[in-house]
Each structure stands twice: as C-alpha cells, then as structure tokens.
Design a protein around this motif. Structure first.
Motif, short mmCIF file in Angstrom:
data_model
loop_
_atom_site.label_atom_id
_atom_site.label_comp_id
_atom_site.label_asym_id
_atom_site.label_seq_id
_atom_site.Cartn_x
_atom_site.Cartn_y
_atom_site.Cartn_z
N LEU A 221 1.03 -1.26 0.14
CA LEU A 221 -0.05 0.11 0.15
C LEU A 221 0.84 1.14 0.03
N MET A 222 0.87 2.19 -1.11
CA MET A 222 1.51 3.37 -1.16
C MET A 222 0.84 4.40 -1.00
N THR B 71 -15.43 -1.82 -4.02
CA THR B 71 -15.80 -2.60 -5.17
C THR B 71 -14.37 -2.58 -6.05
N ARG B 72 -13.81 -1.54 -6.08
CA ARG B 72 -12.47 -1.52 -6.84
C ARG B 72 -11.55 -2.47 -6.27
N ILE B 73 -11.46 -2.55 -4.74
CA ILE B 73 -10.49 -3.35 -4.35
C ILE B 73 -10.59 -4.66 -4.44
N LEU C 245 -2.05 2.16 -4.80
CA LEU C 245 -1.65 3.50 -4.42
C LEU C 245 -2.75 4.45 -4.01
N ASN C 246 -2.85 5.01 -3.18
CA ASN C 246 -3.66 5.67 -2.57
C ASN C 246 -3.38 7.24 -2.71
N VAL D 152 -4.80 2.55 -8.89
CA VAL D 152 -4.75 3.63 -7.90
C VAL D 152 -6.05 4.26 -7.67
N LEU D 153 -6.08 4.54 -6.34
CA LEU D 153 -7.33 4.97 -5.72
C LEU D 153 -7.20 6.49 -5.39
#
Lengths: 352, 423
Positions: free
Chosen positions: A214-215, A342-344, A299-300, A326-327
């Motif tokens: 997780l970045m 949902t995306r994860i 990546l958040n 990328v979130l």
C-alpha cells in the motif's frame, strides 16, 4: 488528539513526517501528528479553500475542535502548497500559539543538508525560547538515540515480513500511528506488546491471500483494514503514516553536529513524492517488490494532492510487472466509500 | 497577439491542421517577417516589438539548433540568456495555446491518457503538448520549487518518463541570509550541470549582462506601471496580457528592457494626448489578482463595457529589488526569494496592499484558477485582509486555460452584482 496524560508541558502538533520530532521532545514537549478528526471538515472550509487536500483541512478542523484542551503549538513544514496555507491559517486563527514554518529542502545535496541543519538549529532555538528553557545538546542527543532505537525496532517488525506474515498490516499501521502520536514512554508499552505478538505469531496462523503493498501519502489504517477484510494481505506499506515515516536510520559520523546529523537522517530517508528523488526512486521500488514477494500495488492518493497524483500516474505507466491500482479519494475515514470496496475487491480477484 | 485586427487570419492559418504549423520554425520566421513589415498590426509599437521577439524565440525553440531547456514559469531565465541556451516554458506555451483556442486538443490528449481534471490545466495542457510531441523535446528540465507544486511534479514526471535530467532549484520560503546562500550555491551547481548538458560555457561577463538586463527590465517595468497608475491611462489588463510572455520568459534578455522602455514611452505619450483630448477616467478602477482567463472569453471586455477597467494585474508587479551585476548569482537568488506569491501569506498581502494604493483601485477581483493550490489556498485570508482594509473583493472561480466550464452568463451576473455594490 491522543495522549493527554503527559509529563511534558504541552504538545507540538505536526503534519509532515519529515518533522524532526527529536527536537520537540528535547524541549520537554510531546510531538504529536495531526491525524483524522471525526469532526473533520466542520469549520475548516471557511478558512481553507475546498481545492486544498482533505488531509490538511481535516488537520485544521481537528485543531479548531480541540483548541482549548491543552497547551499546544504547531510546526508545519513547507511540504506542499496546502501545508503552507495551513500554517497561514493557523497563524491567523491562533495568533497567541507557537507556530513555526520549517523550510524542508526538496533534495538531499550537500547544500540542502547544510541549509536544513541550519533550519533545524533555528527551530530548536525558537522552541526553547518559547518554552523558556536553555538548549541542552545532551538532551537532544538522548532523544536522537531514543528515536533511533524505536525506529530500528519498528523496521525490524517490517523486515520480518519478507517471509510469511502472521501480523496484520493494519496492526503495524496502528503501531506507527501510535509512534507518531504518543509520548515515547507510552509508545514503548504498545510496541512491546506487538513485538511479543509478532514473536508468538511466528508459531501462529499464517495470513494467506494476495500479498500487497500500500503506497501513498496519508492513507490510514482504515484502508488497510478494508484491504484485509476483502482478503488481501497487507505485507508492506510505503506511507508517511507507516513505514516511510517511521522506519529510517543512519549512523551518525564521529563528532557530528546533531543538527547536521538530523538533516542527513531526514533527507536521506525513503523520499516522499514531493522530493526530487521521489520519482527516480520508483526504480528502487522494483527490488522492494521482489524482496517482499508483492503480488499487487495499491496507491492511494488524496484528492488535490498534486505531488502524489503525478507520481501515481508515472507508477501506472512505468510498472509493467506488477498490477497497480490507483485509488483517488478524500483523506480516509472509517466510513470508506463503496466505490473503493468494489474496486479493491475486483483488483484482488484479478491478482488472486 | 490576440485582439489585433488580423486575428481572424491568424486563426485560420494556425488552426488549419490542428495547429501543426506551429511546430515548424519557418512559421515563426514568416510571422516575424509579417510583423516587421506591418502586415500584422498591433496597437502599440512595444507590442509589435514583443511579437517579433516572441516569434524569434519560438523559431529558435522549434529550430532545435541549440540545446533546449524546458523551464517552469518561475525558474530564473537569466541563466539561459547568459549561456545562450534556448528555453521553453510549457506553462507560457499553454497560455498561448489557449489564446489561439488550441488548448482543447492538448487537454483531451492528457485526459485520454488518464489525467484527471483536478490538476492545473496549464500543466495538463503542457502534458498533452508533450505527449503529442506538439512541444519540442528538451535536453534538460529546469524547475524552481517556489509557488507551485504542480509544475515541479509535472517536470519530475516528464523527466522520469523521458529519462532526461531534471535540475531542481529549491527555493526556501524564508528570505534570510541562509536561504539566500542556499539558493546561490544551488545556482552554482545548476550552472555546472547546464554547462555539461548543453556544451555551452557560462561566461561571467554574460551572466553580469543578463543580470543587468534583468535589473533594467525591473526599472522599465516600474516605469510602465507608473504610467499605468495614472487615472487617464487606457492601458488595462487586456493590453497587458501579451506582456506576460516577457514577465515569465524574458527576464535577463536584452530585448526585454527595450520593449518595456518603448511601452513606457508610448503610455506617457498617450496620457498627454488623453489629457489634451479631455478623456475621462473609468468609472471603477479594479485590481486583478492571479491571472485572468487566457482562453477566449469576454470577462475583461464585459467589465469595460460596464464602465470598470482592470487597471492592474498582479503578474505585472515589479516585485524584485534592484539587482547588482557585480553580484549576479546573489541578485538572481534575491529575485527568486522576493516573489510576492512565495513564502508566508504576509508577503502577498503586503504586495496586494501596495498595488491597491499605487493604483488607487475601487475594488479587487481574485480569480481562483481551478487547480492552483498556491493561489486559491490563501483566498480566505486575502478576503479577510481586504475586508479589514475596506476594499471590496469579488471572488471569481474559473480556469485560465480550460474553457469547458466557462459560463459567461454566470460570470456576468456576478460582475454586475459587484459593480452595483461598488456604486
């Protein structure tokens, strides 16, 4: 706003993980990172424009809602435009408090180290003056040694994760948050508990699932918990609230001036996207991904954070071997939006 | 160049073929010739000189005969002039693209490749231009950290993408001796790197000359502003827009003080004529903070139509102190640190107050360019400050480059209300 029962005389709140907490502690003050406030947003938008990132607005809201609880001041670094505006707003809103803007260089050249060392020395003087105390170099050296010890112990916990993982990544993030918020004597107790559990964990249940990195900047524990709830194993993080902001070390040179040492220490750590090396460091990321056997990177980025946004775009383009998600969203709260979920979930399914 | 009588012809020439013509040096050579021969006319001789100068620079940029450096808007251009390095500011190019209505292609290209619309459109446009190879590929990226995070991030991204070096000038927010020395030492390193990358040698005498020109530019710009402050001056923000090119790309160049000097002279002459002709001042005098929208719009024209003139704009402020050619690097460093938008908000507030007083304005318009954290971030403090000073303020949200959200009706309504309040 944690850590109210303290021997020290007050709190200095900080925002950026390049803040030299050793100096604050050496002035008998508790360095405490500004983190999410449940009341974030309330009142802050009047003072900070809506196109500044929600982390900074949340930090201001946090102080607006807790301003009278205990003696406090702030040290803000010129990490980004938003941070500078936060300093401006704090100085205007709480003129009677101690506020210091520290000039953090963007690179780690010799010139930058010298300049940063001078800045740190001036900061120490200003804080000591505010406290009405004399600067004690011995005390600063003590604090430097103490922080080095704890950072090393945290780094060990992370290092163990190259192999099988038994401690949840979100627990480690909780620990690094505590490191940034609690007085060290309180943190020591928490750290020992986690260390014990990590040692026991070697004989315990292995966490199975896609191994994740997780970045980002200030992505918090809540996102980590979500990843884990959805079946991912958060093996490693590159977050300023996590490993990047708390696991770095450097050997002092013999007889080195403590400010020069601190300047070198902070400027040589794993860089934030804001630093010149932030982008070139992406190539070093490859090794990290191999060492920790990472299956996917998340990546958040916080909405309106330009530096991490531009880095995220580059990461997407550059990384061909490992899937990247990328979130982008607001500074994480416990109330994580369904879209992220949902995306994860889709991402984890893809890499499983 | 916008606003001349020949703008329709220019439009057809440029926009035919999606602006590809702009990539050829001969286009600028022909344009320059046309300006010189008077085929393209401008209301001021100084603007004609400026157009000639700008076209000449762009010819060099696309000619690619010399080393090309991309520089952010606030990087000290004195270094390039002193070393004979051709420089190109993608932010200035984005502004020019918008003024020719060419920005859509560039923005679309960036967005098509996943770049969202929350970032600054100057940088998105620059990125699109780069991705399309519409802008020439440099040998080196040169960025200064002050004021803008987005530009540094963009250059960092492009440097990584094209595997080209990035020279970063880190500008502290403080203005003390240590900060000055830090900038000077970095300038020395940057010069060394530029020499290696470009093959051009820095001659001390040329550096001194560049600083001398930068100082002369300051003096002449101050003269221009002195005449602009006159109640009868008809030279407003609409006329001044073209001069942004000099402000961002021409400091340190020989032609820059000459152009400003010519302009000052013309303004003085025009004032004498206006006084003789019994001209009347505008009903409302306004100060514009940040840049006005640079895409095709009628905001400034609408203000004038309503009897209000933007008599001055923040990015024409001669903010830097006298420069000493005997201490060239220190002078450049001081100019960097002197920028009104840099550092704590106090510096900008002081500059706003100075401009309000010098130009005796009735009100201030703050244009909050979407995506500009530096400018928008302090808007609430500026609002409170102006309220304390008793200066009416209109906050206009918008975008300098991207015209997709431009809504003339809304803007006009807000302007009408503001002017009604002033009356």
């Amino acid at each position: 706003m944690q850590g109210s029962s303290r021997e020290e005389t007050g709190i200095i709140y900080w925002l950026c993980s390049y803040t030299p907490v050793e100096i604050i502690a050496a002035c008998n003050l508790v360095p405490s990172r500004l983190l999410f406030s449940e009341t974030a947003g309330a009142g802050a938008d009047i003072h900070l424009h809506a196109t500044l990132c929600s982390y900074v607005r949340s930090a201001l809201a946090s102080l607006l809602n807790n301003s009278e609880r205990e003696p406090w001041g702030t040290v803000i670094l010129n990490s980004c435009n938003a941070a500078c505006h936060l300093h401006n707003a704090l100085s205007a809103l709480f003129p009677q408090k101690f506020h210091h803007l520290l000039d953090l260089p963007h690179h780690k050249s010799d010139q930058a180290v010298d300049f940063w060392a001078g800045e740190l020395c001036n900061f120490h003087k200003a804080l000591a003056r505010f406290q009405g105390i004399e600067i004690q170099t011995v005390k600063l050296l003590e604090k430097i040694a103490l922080y080095r010890e704890y950072r090393q112990r945290l780094a060990d916990l992370y290092f163990q994760r190259q192999g099988d993982v038994t401690v949840r990544g979100s627990e480690l993030l909780r620990l690094t948050e505590d490191f940034m918020q609690l007085p060290l004597e309180h943190f020591k107790t928490v750290l020992e508990l986690v260390e014990e559990r990590a040692a026991e964990g070697k004989r315990g249940r292995l966490l199975n699932g896609p191994r994740l990195l997780l970045m980002g900047s200030a992505a918090g524990r809540h996102l980590a918990v979500l990843l884990e709830d959805l079946g991912g194993v958060l093996v490693l993080d590159d977050l300023c609230l996590g490993r990047r902001g708390s696991c770095f070390d450097l050997e002092p040179a013999a007889g080195e001036d403590p400010y020069h040492y601190l300047a070198r220490l902070y400027l040589s750590r794993w860089p934030c996207a804001r630093m010149k090396d932030g982008f070139s460091n992406l190539t070093q990321l490859e090794k990290l991904l191999q060492d920790y056997r990472i299956d996917g990177v998340i990546l958040n980025t916080i909405k309106f954070c330009d530096t991490w946004y531009y880095l995220g775009q580059r990461l997407k383009e550059q990384n061909n071997h490992i899937p990247v998600l990328v979130l982008e969203g607001e500074y994480m709260t416990s109330d994580i939006c369904g879209q992220f979920r949902t995306r994860i979930a889709a991402f984890l399914e893809m890499i499983s | 160049m916008k606003g001349s009588g020949t703008s329709g012809i220019i439009d057809k020439v440029i926009n035919g073929g999606d602006g590809r013509l702009l990539q050829y040096p001969f286009f600028y050579a022909v344009g320059r010739k046309a300006v010189r021969c008077g085929l393209i006319k401008f209301p001021y001789k100084a603007t004609t000189m400026l157009a000639e100068y700008g076209l000449g620079q762009m010819k060099e940029v696309y000619g690619q005969k010399k080393a090309l450096a991309w520089s952010t808007a606030f990087f000290p251009t004195e270094l390039f002039f002193a070393m004979g390095i051709v420089h190109f500011s993608p932010e200035v190019a984005a502004a020019m693209a918008a003024s020719f209505d060419l920005q859509s292609n560039l923005l679309n290209e960036a967005e098509k490749r996943g770049w969202g619309r929350d970032s600054c459109s100057f940088h998105r446009c620059a990125l699109g231009g780069s991705l399309l190879d519409f802008f020439p590929r440099p040998k080196v990226f040169c960025a200064a950290t002050h004021l803008c995070d987005g530009a540094v991030s963009l250059f960092n991204n492009l440097s990584s993408r094209y595997a080209l070096p990035l020279l970063l000038l880190d500008t502290p927010v403080k203005k003390d001796r240590a900060a000055l020395q830090y900038v000077v030492r970095q300038l020395e390193s940057i010069i060394t790197s530029l020499q290696e990358l470009s093959g051009e040698k820095m001659q001390h005498l040329k550096l001194q000359k560049a600083v001398l020109y930068a100082d002369q530019a300051r003096q002449q710009l101050a003269n221009v502003n002195r005449w602009r402050a006159h109640p009868l001056s008809a030279f407003g923000a609409r006329d001044a827009l073209a001069y942004l090119y000099l402000y961002f790309s021409g400091i340190g160049g020989k032609r820059t003080p000459e152009i400003y000097k010519t302009l000052a002279h013309e303004l003085k002459q025009n004032l004498e004529k206006a006084a003789t002709a019994g001209a009347t001042p505008p009903r409302y005098r306004l100060l514009w903070l940040h840049l006005p929208p640079l895409h095709r719009n009628n905001v400034l024209a609408y203000l004038e139509q309503k009897g209000a003139r933007v008599v001055f704009e923040e990015f024409s402020h001669a903010y830097w102190e006298p420069m000493d050619p005997e201490k060239p690097l220190e002078s450049i460093a001081r100019r960097m640190l002197d920028h009104f938008g840099h550092g704590c908000i106090g510096q900008r507030l002081q500059a706003v107050k100075t401009m309000v007083e010098q130009f005796d304005v009735d009100g201030v318009i703050h244009f909050s360019h979407w995506g500009c954290r530096q400018n928008c971030g302090s808007v609430n403090i500026i609002r409170d400050f102006l309220r304390r000073e008793g200066i009416p303020l209109l906050l206009l949200d918008g975008d300098c480059i991207d015209n997709r959200n431009y809504s003339p009706g809304q803007v006009h309504t807000r302007i009408d209300s503001f002017l009604e309040m002033l009356s």
